[in-house]
Write an enzyme that holds these catalytic residues in place. Sequence first.
Site, PDB file in Angstrom:
ATOM      1  N   CYS A 147       0.980  -1.239   0.016  1.00  0.00           N
ATOM      2  CA  CYS A 147      -0.027   0.097   0.081  1.00  0.00           C
ATOM      3  C   CYS A 147       0.961   1.122  -0.154  1.00  0.00           C
ATOM      4  O   CYS A 147       2.041   1.223  -0.348  1.00  0.00           O
ATOM      5  CB  CYS A 147      -0.740   0.142   1.327  1.00  0.00           C
ATOM      6  SG  CYS A 147      -1.821  -1.437   1.522  1.00  0.00           S
ATOM      7  N   LEU A 151      -3.719  -1.650  -1.550  1.00  0.00           N
ATOM      8  CA  LEU A 151      -3.658  -2.693  -2.535  1.00  0.00           C
ATOM      9  C   LEU A 151      -3.874  -3.764  -1.980  1.00  0.00           C
ATOM     10  O   LEU A 151      -3.296  -4.389  -1.014  1.00  0.00           O
ATOM     11  CB  LEU A 151      -2.238  -2.864  -3.377  1.00  0.00           C
ATOM     12  CG  LEU A 151      -2.321  -3.734  -4.336  1.00  0.00           C
ATOM     13  CD1 LEU A 151      -2.824  -3.425  -5.663  1.00  0.00           C
ATOM     14  CD2 LEU A 151      -0.563  -3.928  -4.823  1.00  0.00           C
ATOM     15  N   SER A 152      -5.137  -4.622  -2.083  1.00  0.00           N
ATOM     16  CA  SER A 152      -5.723  -5.428  -1.443  1.00  0.00           C
ATOM     17  C   SER A 152      -4.807  -7.003  -1.551  1.00  0.00           C
ATOM     18  O   SER A 152      -5.029  -7.344  -2.729  1.00  0.00           O
ATOM     19  CB  SER A 152      -7.101  -5.672  -1.368  1.00  0.00           C
ATOM     20  OG  SER A 152      -7.755  -4.660  -1.172  1.00  0.00           O
ATOM     21  N   GLY A 181       3.773  -2.695   3.470  1.00  0.00           N
ATOM     22  CA  GLY A 181       4.402  -3.626   3.554  1.00  0.00           C
ATOM     23  C   GLY A 181       3.712  -5.162   3.990  1.00  0.00           C
ATOM     24  O   GLY A 181       2.537  -5.135   3.496  1.00  0.00           O
ATOM     25  N   GLU A 182       4.511  -6.146   4.307  1.00  0.00           N
ATOM     26  CA  GLU A 182       3.980  -7.372   4.672  1.00  0.00           C
ATOM     27  C   GLU A 182       4.853  -7.857   5.935  1.00  0.00           C
ATOM     28  O   GLU A 182       5.958  -7.871   5.690  1.00  0.00           O
ATOM     29  CB  GLU A 182       3.993  -8.499   3.290  1.00  0.00           C
ATOM     30  CG  GLU A 182       3.485  -7.890   2.127  1.00  0.00           C
ATOM     31  CD  GLU A 182       1.881  -8.094   2.256  1.00  0.00           C
ATOM     32  OE1 GLU A 182       1.261  -8.550   3.199  1.00  0.00           O
ATOM     33  OE2 GLU A 182       1.409  -7.573   1.201  1.00  0.00           O
ATOM     34  N   VAL A 206      11.193  -9.666 -19.566  1.00  0.00           N
ATOM     35  CA  VAL A 206      11.402  -8.745 -20.703  1.00  0.00           C
ATOM     36  C   VAL A 206      12.509  -8.650 -21.217  1.00  0.00           C
ATOM     37  O   VAL A 206      13.598  -8.956 -20.367  1.00  0.00           O
ATOM     38  CB  VAL A 206      10.820  -7.355 -20.387  1.00  0.00           C
ATOM     39  CG1 VAL A 206       9.139  -7.294 -19.868  1.00  0.00           C
ATOM     40  CG2 VAL A 206      11.391  -6.482 -19.154  1.00  0.00           C
ATOM     41  N   GLY A 264      14.405 -11.796  -7.036  1.00  0.00           N
ATOM     42  CA  GLY A 264      15.646 -12.330  -6.614  1.00  0.00           C
ATOM     43  C   GLY A 264      16.748 -11.329  -5.952  1.00  0.00           C
ATOM     44  O   GLY A 264      17.912 -11.391  -5.904  1.00  0.00           O
TER      45      GLY A 264
END
Length: 612
Positions: A2, A50-51, A75-76, A282, A356
Amino acid sequence: MCGFTGFADCINAEEKNIIIKKMADRIIHRGPDSDGYFTDSYVALGFRRLSIVDLAGGDQPIFNEDKSKVIVFNGEIYNHKELRAELEEKGHIFKTNADTEAILHGYEEYGCELFPKLRGMFAFVIYDLNTHALVGARDPFGIKPFYYYNKNGHFMFSSEIKGMLDHPNFEKAVNRSALKMFLLFQYSVFDETFFKNVYKLRPGHYFKYDGKMLETKPYFEVDYKKMDLGYEAHKAEITKALENSVHYHQITADVEVGSYLSGGVDSSYVVSVAKPDKTFTVGFDVQGFDETKMAADFSKLCGINNYSRYIPKEEFFKALPRVQYHTDEPEANLSAVPLLFLSELARKQVKVVLSGEGSDEMFGGYNEYYETKGVRAYMKLPVFLRRAMAAVASKLPHFPGKNTIIKYSKPFCERYLGHAQIMDEKEANRILCDELKDNMTTTDVLKPYYEKVKDCDEVLQKMYIDMHFWLPQDILLKADKMTMANSIELRVPFLDRVVWEAASKVPTEYLVKNGRTKAIFRDIADEKMPEDWSNRRKLGFPVPFSKWIREEEYYKMLKEAFSADYVVQFFDRDVINKLLEDHYSGKQNNGRKIYNIYCFLIWYKVYFVEEL
């Protein structure tokens, strides 16, 4: 994932509501799913969501039981379920399943001692409605951004600098003193950003603000506690930590998780362990600048769907103003542009991706960590002789080995500043306008950090510098900003508290071994993928910019930018145009220097010439 923004001042609550809404709308890309606000006579908090976790019940701001404290968080937290169980045993009552609430109750219980307990990526602010004090923190490695503005009693904070622009007391001004070091490093190196009075909260730090005084302190330090447990024992410990981290980064979501995939070992290892349904790549349809085929082959080998695309040069140049807008400060890492397109590609399929970043800094993976036989032989020469050879070489036209002769004539703390030294101090002074020329050197910036590890071997000294500069201020900054520009969350399993605890103990001889960088990690990867994959060298999103600007169309585009009226505020216009001319004619390869200058000018135009 978020974004939040907020401020503390004496503006009345009604006006606060209008201002905070504008501030939060400016960062809507970080959270397009919903918004939330809190205001009182002292502060205003704004949030864009942002769910990803607790889709139905995780809206912010979130209060504690008696509504005496409120939090906004980006964050998480991967160990939030364990923290929740621990806190519930102590009597805390949870109203949601969101990891945000575990931070709030955890702070109630442990105060600032909570911060080292958090496993994840985070930036947050907690407001105490009784004392009117603010406290906030940023994760140990700087995965998530945190900016604040502090001037004349006006205190603001945000996930992005642009989130503060709409506050009526925000004074937007260029911090011109940041430009010289940007030209050398390719990113902003100081705590004070390119916006005057706007600062980064350092990784592993927290702050307290009582309405008058701002205090910042560290709660985490990069500290190498080397111990030789034996190669196989270290390998087993790291393997367990990495697999555990990938697992947590993958399962802590109520939405699908995909993965970025290049041709290198780091993202390939993450994919091998996580086995997501989708990978994304990409590249450029130019020989030597394309990893899409390798990524497609690896995905096929793993039975995973790979989505890829080429980036045309027209789209690359068109995207540059958008990149500089989203990075907030000038950012001259060419890979930021393909990362923007990669995130755009992935967002069509998923909301969360694994990546990574951090492996090289954790496990000693950069080529600069290993000196070749030729360099080691040169370093055995007396210092006076090396300096004399460098003085002669610097006056000669370019020849193979010239840069090495010059570089390794310098003391260690002067010759290593990371992976993107674009020019030296003399050349930076030469291209800057007279007002901005100064005697500052990279040593002035780096020496305080080198002093902390002066007794360590050179590999660890380099890793320490990269952990404090290259990783948070370039690699992780562009990773966060380019993904959030497309409303997608990026997760980095290598940069995990448990992985760090294992990696920080490994002796240097296990990291750089028999000419192999990142040796112990490559041996771990060998067991998850074919050997030729674990030993591949990552290209790192190579971009054929230097080739393109020898084409007339793009040469003219840069010529126009280098000749604009406002250029003289920063550069000697004749000198930078000579750099461009020499490159265009093929006399010299000045591509990276030109890109640095061009990125700054684009950034300045976006934020100070055009109306935002």
